[in-house]
Design an enzyme around this catalytic site. Structure first.
Site, PDB file in Angstrom:
ATOM      1  N   HIS A  44      14.607 -14.467  11.781  1.00 37.93           N
ATOM      2  CA  HIS A  44      14.102 -14.591  13.116  1.00 37.93           C
ATOM      3  C   HIS A  44      12.795 -14.791  13.111  1.00 37.93           C
ATOM      4  O   HIS A  44      12.301 -15.242  14.412  1.00 37.93           O
ATOM      5  CB  HIS A  44      14.755 -13.448  13.899  1.00 37.93           C
ATOM      6  CG  HIS A  44      16.034 -13.374  14.190  1.00 37.93           C
ATOM      7  ND1 HIS A  44      16.988 -12.473  14.896  1.00 37.93           N
ATOM      8  CD2 HIS A  44      17.081 -14.287  13.701  1.00 37.93           C
ATOM      9  CE1 HIS A  44      18.100 -12.701  14.852  1.00 37.93           C
ATOM     10  NE2 HIS A  44      18.353 -13.886  14.188  1.00 37.93           N
ATOM     11  N   CYS A  69       0.912  -1.223  -0.084  1.00 36.37           N
ATOM     12  CA  CYS A  69       0.115  -0.029   0.035  1.00 36.37           C
ATOM     13  C   CYS A  69       0.933   1.375   0.187  1.00 36.37           C
ATOM     14  O   CYS A  69       2.136   1.086  -0.127  1.00 36.37           O
ATOM     15  CB  CYS A  69      -1.163   0.077   1.320  1.00 36.37           C
ATOM     16  SG  CYS A  69      -0.446   0.249   2.904  1.00 36.37           S
ATOM     17  N   GLY A  89       2.637   1.112   3.437  1.00 38.10           N
ATOM     18  CA  GLY A  89       2.793  -0.194   4.002  1.00 38.10           C
ATOM     19  C   GLY A  89       2.269  -0.623   5.344  1.00 38.10           C
ATOM     20  O   GLY A  89       1.890  -1.876   5.847  1.00 38.10           O
TER      21      GLY A  89
END
Length: 144
Positions: A98, A65, A68
């Protein structure tokens, strides 16, 4: 690999370029829209990306978008998704290494096409480390 791609009107121009790149590299792209720069509501497309990943219809997802932020929030409302809003190659790497992010969100008004491509290359190439990170991801599914 099958990848779902969703965007709102602000993300549409970047999404077009991302789709071309992915298809040229052999990815199967499930495009859940939007299909123009006419104003739309980003939650519709964020939810569609999240649902495709959570259901297994796609292995990974990309949500775009303007900033974001909104679309990443929408994706993360879908159980079974871990969407990371990334603005650098390092963030894209760590979101996989991670956090085992299965969706990456990007802000089309915040980053260049070149940076988006670099982030995607890294994001797709990076494996999840597991170990203590798996324990932490499992905690995300629990009530703390």
């Amino acid at each position: 690999m099958k990848v779902v791609l969703g965007c709102d009107h602000a993300g549409y121009p970047l999404a077009v370029e991302v789709k071309k790149k992915l298809e040229s590299e052999g990815y199967e792209v499930l495009d859940v829209g939007t299909d123009s720069t006419e104003s739309v509501d980003y939650p519709i497309y964020g939810h569609a990306v999240g649902k495709a990943v959570a259901s297994g219809e796609a292995e990974r997802g990309i949500a775009i978008c303007g900033s974001g932020i909104g679309i990443s929030i929408a994706v993360n409302k879908v159980p079974g998704t871990r969407c990371a809003l990334c603005t650098s190659v390092e963030m894209a790497e760590m979101s996989r290494r991670h956090n085992n992010a299965n969706v990456i969100a990007m802000g089309a008004r915040m980053i260049s096409k070149e940076l988006a491509f670099e982030m995607l290359d890294t994001w797709f190439a990076t494996e999840f480390e597991g170990g203590k990170h798996l324990r932490r991801i499992n905690m995300l599914e629990e009530d703390c």
